[in-house]
Design a protein around this motif. Sequence first.
Motif, PDB file in Angstrom:
ATOM      1  N   UNK A 116       0.836  -1.201   0.000  1.00 23.79           N
ATOM      2  CA  UNK A 116       0.000   0.000   0.000  1.00 23.79           C
ATOM      3  C   UNK A 116       0.870   1.250   0.000  1.00 23.79           C
ATOM      4  N   UNK A 117       0.273   2.369  -0.369  1.00 19.65           N
ATOM      5  CA  UNK A 117       1.014   3.631  -0.363  1.00 19.65           C
ATOM      6  C   UNK A 117       1.256   4.141   1.053  1.00 19.65           C
ATOM      7  N   UNK A 118       0.567   3.565   2.006  1.00 15.56           N
ATOM      8  CA  UNK A 118       0.741   3.955   3.398  1.00 15.56           C
ATOM      9  C   UNK A 118      -0.519   3.675   4.187  1.00 15.56           C
ATOM     10  N   UNK A 126       1.240  -1.381   6.129  1.00 17.84           N
ATOM     11  CA  UNK A 126       2.395  -1.065   5.283  1.00 17.84           C
ATOM     12  C   UNK A 126       2.591   0.437   5.259  1.00 17.84           C
ATOM     13  N   UNK A 127       3.650   0.899   5.907  1.00 20.15           N
ATOM     14  CA  UNK A 127       3.958   2.333   5.920  1.00 20.15           C
ATOM     15  C   UNK A 127       5.410   2.506   6.344  1.00 20.15           C
ATOM     16  N   UNK A 128       6.106   3.474   5.771  1.00 21.93           N
ATOM     17  CA  UNK A 128       7.476   3.751   6.217  1.00 21.93           C
ATOM     18  C   UNK A 128       7.468   4.485   7.555  1.00 21.93           C
ATOM     19  N   UNK A 129       8.434   4.138   8.417  1.00 26.81           N
ATOM     20  CA  UNK A 129       8.537   4.824   9.702  1.00 26.81           C
ATOM     21  C   UNK A 129       9.315   6.128   9.524  1.00 26.81           C
ATOM     22  N   UNK A 142      10.215   0.487   5.963  1.00 28.80           N
ATOM     23  CA  UNK A 142       8.853  -0.019   5.857  1.00 28.80           C
ATOM     24  C   UNK A 142       8.536  -0.993   6.988  1.00 28.80           C
ATOM     25  N   UNK A 143       7.354  -0.811   7.592  1.00 26.50           N
ATOM     26  CA  UNK A 143       6.899  -1.650   8.697  1.00 26.50           C
ATOM     27  C   UNK A 143       5.453  -2.047   8.450  1.00 26.50           C
ATOM     28  N   UNK A 159       3.976  -5.911   5.173  1.00 23.42           N
ATOM     29  CA  UNK A 159       5.420  -5.786   4.979  1.00 23.42           C
ATOM     30  C   UNK A 159       6.146  -7.011   5.524  1.00 23.42           C
ATOM     31  N   UNK A 160       5.672  -7.521   6.664  1.00 21.58           N
ATOM     32  CA  UNK A 160       6.315  -8.682   7.288  1.00 21.58           C
ATOM     33  C   UNK A 160       6.253  -9.916   6.396  1.00 21.58           C
TER      34      UNK A 160
END
Length: 338
Positions: free
Chosen positions: A39-41, A46-49, A54-55, A59-60
């Motif tokens: 996803x874009x966030x 799924x979102x960058x910290x 990415x977390x 993502x896992x």
Amino acid sequence: MKKSIILGALTVAGLSASAAAAGTLDDVKARGTLNCGVATGLAGFAAPDANGEWKGFDVAVCRAVAAAVLGDPSAVEFVPTTGKTRFTALASGEIDMLARNTTWTFSRDVDLKFTFVGVNYYDGQGFMVPKALGVTSAKDLDGATVCIQTGTTTELNLADFFRTNNISYEPVPIETNAEAQQQYLAGACDVYTTDASGLAATRATFEAPGDHVLLPEIISKEPLGPLVRHGDDDWGDVVRWTLNALITAEELGVTSANVNEMSANTGNPEVARLLGTEGTLGEMLGLDADWAKRAISAEGNYGEIFAKNIGEETPIGLARGLNAQWTDGGLIYSPPFR
């Protein structure tokens, strides 16, 4: 309009067939990185910290596959995709797999030529409204403006629900969750509708989450899971059984903390097969014996991944519910490792 939709589906299917023919497992090994569509966030999924790393729950899964195939959970190139772009990205070969809270449906499987390798979250579509609106049921939303992501099953479900209940709505089309959040908080729409897990994730990022409520209705079945292209069965097997390894690990009590100890000392034959100390399951996949051990070590088993990203102790606050193990009354279940 109908003709263009049909041609679009045929184009995606054609791209998918040509990309699959290349052999994704060999491509990923040769490249040394996994290209994973996300996803874009979306908080928790799924979102960058703050450091750009990415977390999240989806993502896992990407990291587990990278660990299984490449021996390195960080060997992932995360490719943000929207509801509109995700399928073209997968069909064209831009990404090797899609792990983007995507619903497994008949047409996406049969018509678009994608293989869903399993379900990692059983969900359903819900509605979020400001508490100040005073609404307690989705059936009270006659005439409401509704923020809705285009290119999703959400659009069709929404139309079905309002037609069935003989009420009307005005759609406010949006591309990404970030845009939906902005429009909703700005009052451009009365309601935001998407998967209930996504609503919980979005509300958790608000300054005053308590000012917004999720209505009780769940109006659809949304089995979410990772997918690959049709016709690339070797790669599909790798992604499928990596997900199954995370699920089976939780069932058998194998965690990121004890995986090395259990690998060396287990008396359980299925644990031994899972962790590669018995049998030749890795060889059957075109991987080495420790593939599942590395996948579990990356971010933990299914339960660990759920708990730290979206579970009840996180701001998202989701209970396991249908996503409990089958032994606990849920739907999460893996075929046996034998």
